[in-house]
Design an enzyme around this catalytic site. Structure first.
Site, short mmCIF file in Angstrom:
data_model
loop_
_atom_site.label_atom_id
_atom_site.label_comp_id
_atom_site.label_asym_id
_atom_site.label_seq_id
_atom_site.Cartn_x
_atom_site.Cartn_y
_atom_site.Cartn_z
NE ARG A 41 46.93 7.11 29.17
CZ ARG A 41 47.72 8.18 29.14
NH1 ARG A 41 47.81 8.91 27.85
NH2 ARG A 41 48.58 8.49 29.70
N GLY A 43 47.65 9.71 23.55
CA GLY A 43 47.67 10.60 24.55
C GLY A 43 49.20 10.51 25.27
CG PHE A 47 48.86 11.80 38.91
CD1 PHE A 47 49.91 11.05 39.67
CD2 PHE A 47 47.91 12.30 39.59
CE1 PHE A 47 49.53 10.43 41.03
CE2 PHE A 47 47.58 11.61 41.13
CZ PHE A 47 48.56 10.86 41.56
CG HIS A 48 45.27 7.83 36.03
ND1 HIS A 48 44.68 9.00 35.58
CD2 HIS A 48 45.78 6.97 35.01
CE1 HIS A 48 44.47 8.82 34.27
NE2 HIS A 48 45.10 7.68 33.95
CB ALA A 129 41.44 10.69 34.81
CB CYS A 145 48.13 15.93 28.13
SG CYS A 145 47.10 14.83 29.37
#
Length: 222
Positions: A41, A43, A47-48, A129, A145
């Site tokens: 992706r 960026g 965190f997820h 997210a 980011c």
């Protein structure tokens, strides 16, 4: 076309603009109990994890009549409307995909949701997210980011009382009057399941599509 909505186990992901995360830094994050993965992706590092609504739209952009920038703006709009449903005002920030708290100045801008996508042959992958009631300590270990900004969540903003629900722009087709605060009882928490239906509603409105919601976690359709 479909959108996959879920919560991840704790994981730090790096986009194509992976910044300066060293092998030692990655090992330190893993020792906290999170995975560290590289992705395709756009960026930087983010965190997820639990308490975060993650969405992966798989759409053919030519079917929607707009390009990549327009798609990102529409995705951000679904998130802005979802936050407004809970009385939390949010906005875009130029040059920083995602949505931010709508403070009076830059010092009041806290990131509520990230957006990082990939488009190949006009088909989208990756997505967004939204921090619902995420443990924000996960973000304090990184420069999310690569923007040097504070990260927040819908629940944190509700508890902070920083937003006046009566000042949130009310979309004419939103089902709830955001001038009336939601009743969470004793818990001032907005969880992932609280945001599922509002986000799906706003996705259908913004993208002008009829949405069929299927709850696969419970083995049933809704």
């Amino acid at each position: 076309e479909q959108v996959i909505l879920l919560e991840h186990r704790p994981v730090y992901t790096l986009g194509k603009f992976k910044g300066a995360l060293t092998d030692g830094g990655a090992d330190a994050l893993r020792r906290m109990g999170a995975e560290v993965l590289r992705t395709t992706r756009g960026g930087d590092l983010t965190f997820h994890g639990p308490g975060q609504l993650v969405g992966y739209p798989i759409l053919h952009l030519k079917n929607h009549g707009h390009g990549v920038r327009s798609y990102v703006k529409k995705l951000e709009e679904t998130l802005i409307r979802t936050c407004a449903t809970f009385g939390v005002a949010s906005k875009r920030v130029c040059g920083a995909p995602g949505i931010w708290t709508a403070g009076l100045g830059e010092e009041d801008e806290r990131k509520l949701a990230s957006v990082g996508i990939k488009v190949e042959r006009w088909v989208t992958s990756h997505g967004f997210a939204l921090n619902c009631n995420t443990d924000l300590n996960w973000f304090r270990q990184i420069d999310a980011c690569g923007l040097g900004k504070e990260v927040s969540s819908v629940s944190a903003e509700i508890e902070r009382g920083a937003c006046d629900p009566s000042s949130v722009p009310l979309h004419h087709d939103c089902q709830r009057d955001v001038s009336k605060p939601l009743d969470f009882g004793r818990r001032q928490v907005c969880g992932v399941r609280d945001t599922l239906q509002p986000w799906c509603q706003h996705f259908g409105e913004v993208f002008e599509r009829e949405v069929e919601f299927r709850d696969l976690s419970r083995g049933s359709e809704q």
